[in-house]
Design an enzyme around this catalytic site. Structure first.
Site, short mmCIF file in Angstrom:
data_model
loop_
_atom_site.label_atom_id
_atom_site.label_comp_id
_atom_site.label_asym_id
_atom_site.label_seq_id
_atom_site.Cartn_x
_atom_site.Cartn_y
_atom_site.Cartn_z
N GLU A 16 0.84 -1.21 0.00
CA GLU A 16 0.00 0.00 0.00
C GLU A 16 0.87 1.25 0.00
O GLU A 16 1.78 1.38 0.80
CB GLU A 16 -0.90 -0.01 1.26
CG GLU A 16 -1.74 1.23 1.41
CD GLU A 16 -2.67 1.17 2.61
OE1 GLU A 16 -3.30 0.10 2.82
OE2 GLU A 16 -2.75 2.16 3.34
N ARG A 106 -15.46 3.92 4.72
CA ARG A 106 -16.22 5.12 5.06
C ARG A 106 -15.28 6.32 5.12
O ARG A 106 -15.60 7.40 4.64
CB ARG A 106 -16.91 4.95 6.43
CG ARG A 106 -17.76 6.16 6.80
CD ARG A 106 -18.05 6.24 8.28
NE ARG A 106 -16.84 6.51 9.05
CZ ARG A 106 -16.80 6.58 10.36
NH1 ARG A 106 -17.90 6.38 11.07
NH2 ARG A 106 -15.66 6.83 10.98
N TYR A 150 -10.77 -4.53 12.05
CA TYR A 150 -10.03 -3.96 13.18
C TYR A 150 -9.81 -5.00 14.28
O TYR A 150 -10.70 -5.21 15.11
CB TYR A 150 -10.79 -2.73 13.72
CG TYR A 150 -10.96 -1.68 12.65
CD1 TYR A 150 -10.01 -0.68 12.48
CD2 TYR A 150 -12.04 -1.73 11.76
CE1 TYR A 150 -10.15 0.26 11.46
CE2 TYR A 150 -12.19 -0.79 10.74
CZ TYR A 150 -11.23 0.20 10.60
OH TYR A 150 -11.35 1.13 9.59
C1 FAD Z 1 -6.78 -1.48 5.19
C2 FAD Z 1 -7.19 -0.05 5.51
C3 FAD Z 1 -7.05 0.93 4.54
C4 FAD Z 1 -7.44 2.26 4.79
N1 FAD Z 1 -7.28 3.20 3.82
C5 FAD Z 1 -7.71 4.47 4.02
C6 FAD Z 1 -7.63 5.46 2.99
O1 FAD Z 1 -7.12 5.20 1.90
N2 FAD Z 1 -8.10 6.71 3.25
C7 FAD Z 1 -8.66 7.04 4.47
O2 FAD Z 1 -9.08 8.19 4.63
N3 FAD Z 1 -8.75 6.12 5.47
C8 FAD Z 1 -8.29 4.86 5.28
N4 FAD Z 1 -8.42 3.93 6.29
C9 FAD Z 1 -8.95 4.34 7.61
C10 FAD Z 1 -10.51 4.29 7.65
O3 FAD Z 1 -11.05 5.20 6.74
C11 FAD Z 1 -10.96 4.64 9.08
O4 FAD Z 1 -10.56 3.64 9.98
C12 FAD Z 1 -12.43 5.03 9.23
O5 FAD Z 1 -12.60 5.66 10.51
C13 FAD Z 1 -13.41 3.85 9.19
O6 FAD Z 1 -13.58 3.38 7.92
P1 FAD Z 1 -14.36 1.97 7.69
O7 FAD Z 1 -14.43 1.75 6.26
O8 FAD Z 1 -13.78 0.91 8.54
O9 FAD Z 1 -15.81 2.37 8.26
P2 FAD Z 1 -17.08 1.51 8.68
O10 FAD Z 1 -16.93 0.07 8.35
O11 FAD Z 1 -18.27 2.23 8.14
O12 FAD Z 1 -17.06 1.63 10.28
C14 FAD Z 1 -16.94 2.90 10.93
C15 FAD Z 1 -17.52 2.80 12.33
O13 FAD Z 1 -18.94 2.67 12.27
C16 FAD Z 1 -19.39 1.43 12.81
N5 FAD Z 1 -20.37 0.90 11.83
C17 FAD Z 1 -20.09 0.36 10.62
N6 FAD Z 1 -21.23 0.04 9.98
C18 FAD Z 1 -22.25 0.39 10.78
C19 FAD Z 1 -23.67 0.31 10.66
N7 FAD Z 1 -24.25 -0.17 9.55
N8 FAD Z 1 -24.42 0.76 11.70
C20 FAD Z 1 -23.83 1.27 12.82
N9 FAD Z 1 -22.48 1.36 12.98
C21 FAD Z 1 -21.71 0.93 11.98
C22 FAD Z 1 -18.15 0.55 12.92
O14 FAD Z 1 -18.24 -0.38 13.98
C23 FAD Z 1 -17.04 1.58 13.13
O15 FAD Z 1 -16.95 1.96 14.47
C24 FAD Z 1 -7.99 2.60 6.07
C25 FAD Z 1 -8.09 1.61 7.07
C26 FAD Z 1 -7.69 0.30 6.80
C27 FAD Z 1 -7.79 -0.74 7.89
#
Ligand code: FAD
Length: 295
Positions: A16, A106, A150
């Protein structure tokens, strides 16, 4: 390569990178990527800056990875702050650039984030990554889809069980693989993997590994993402805090031990957060007896 094929025929390695801010950074990254390409990764992924701050740069780098480096490309993409029309426009450009997979995220919330009660997405936008996965499956079925997992739970989530249920929503919506947040204690990953299996999450769970080469920088990163830092590792780094080469060596040694154990545990692949540098990842791969394919 579509993500659903990346782990089908053996160990899948991925790297990455993030789009540099300057032309000099771009030039330096090209040199590092050429070295990493020798390990024949399943794909290289390019991050998407918070709130869309690298919207165009991410696309530029995806094109370059595909056209000049001949890599399979995974584009990270976040839905926070964007409307679906805007998202579809960017995703169509990514598709036309030859991107194979999307890391569907997200993204971090803007200031005020989860304390805004309830937090509201942009008008016509999406609230969580599971909605983005469903959107991709419907509008861009050709993409493979990765999602974030996570091992130590997402910082906003009150407990691991809820976070796991939310991860399952992403997989049920159509994700092909889960890529974990960085961690430094394998027990966190192994417990998480077991919990995923129990929850019926049946896609590859790929550990995310970040080589530590600068203690100050890693302290800032872990403070942001909520990953814990083992005392033993912190003390070893503290002991060489004024010695760059010493920090590099301690960080590589820790990662080699961690990665060898993960291999013994039968992980289907590894995703390296290379931080735009090749040297530490090269040494870790050598320590795992993964030689460059060209060698
Ligand atoms: C492999 C990897 C790559 C990443 N790359 C980037 C990047 O390129 N750019 C960037 O800005 N960030 C990146 N991140 C960080 C990421 O954007 C953050 O961790 C962000 O805060 C959460 O994104 P998510 O997609 O996990 O969100 P989600 O899966 O939507 O979760 C966010 C929060 O909401 C809760 N949640 C999820 N779905 C629901 C639902 N339906 N109802 C109620 N609660 C819910 C979850 O438990 C969590 O606490 C990356 C992280 C990882 C692990």
């Amino acid at each position: 390569m579509h993500l659903s094929d990346a782990y089908a025929d053996g160990f899948g390695l991925s790297f990455e990178m993030f789009p540099p801010k300057t032309a000099a950074g771009d030039e330096a990254l090209r040199v590092e990527l050429a070295r990493l390409a020798e390990y024949d990764p399943a794909f290289v992924s390019c991050t998407y800056g918070a709130g869309g701050s690298t919207r165009d740069r991410t696309l530029d780098w995806c094109r370059e990875l595909k056209n000049d480096f001949g890599q399979n490309v995974t584009a990270h993409f976040t839905c926070v702050g964007a409307g679906t029309g805007d998202m579809a426009e960017w995703l169509a450009e990514a598709r036309d650039a030859g991107v194979s997979n999307v890391m569907a995220l997200r993204g971090d919330l803007p200031e005020g984030g989860p304390d805004e009660d309830p937090w509201q997405p942009a008008a016509g936008g999406l609230r969580y990554a599971n909605e983005l996965v469903a959107f991709l499956r419907e509008q861009f079925p050709q993409f493979g889809i990765g999602v974030a997992g996570y091992p130590e739970k997402h910082p906003e989530c009150p407990d691991p069980a809820t976070d796991l249920a939310n991860l399952k929503l992403k997989v049920d919506a159509g994700a092909d693989a889960v890529f974990t947040q960085l961690f430094f204690t394998n027990d966190h990953f192994l417990r998480f993997r077991d919990a995923c299996v129990t929850a019926g999450i049946d896609v590859p769970i790929i550990p995310g590994v970040m080589p530590v080469t600068d203690f100050g920088r890693i302290k800032r990163i872990t403070a942001m993402c909520g990953s814990s830092f083992p005392k033993e590792f912190a003390s070893a780094l503290e002991a060489v805090k004024d010695d760059k080469a010493g920090q590099f060596e301690v960080g590589v040694d820790w990662a080699v031990k961690q990665c060898r154990e993960l291999m013994d545990e039968g992980v289907p692949g590894m995703h390296f957060y290379v931080l735009n540098k090749a040297a530490a990842t090269e040494q870790i791969l050598d320590g795992m007896n993964l030689a460059p394919v060209a060698a």
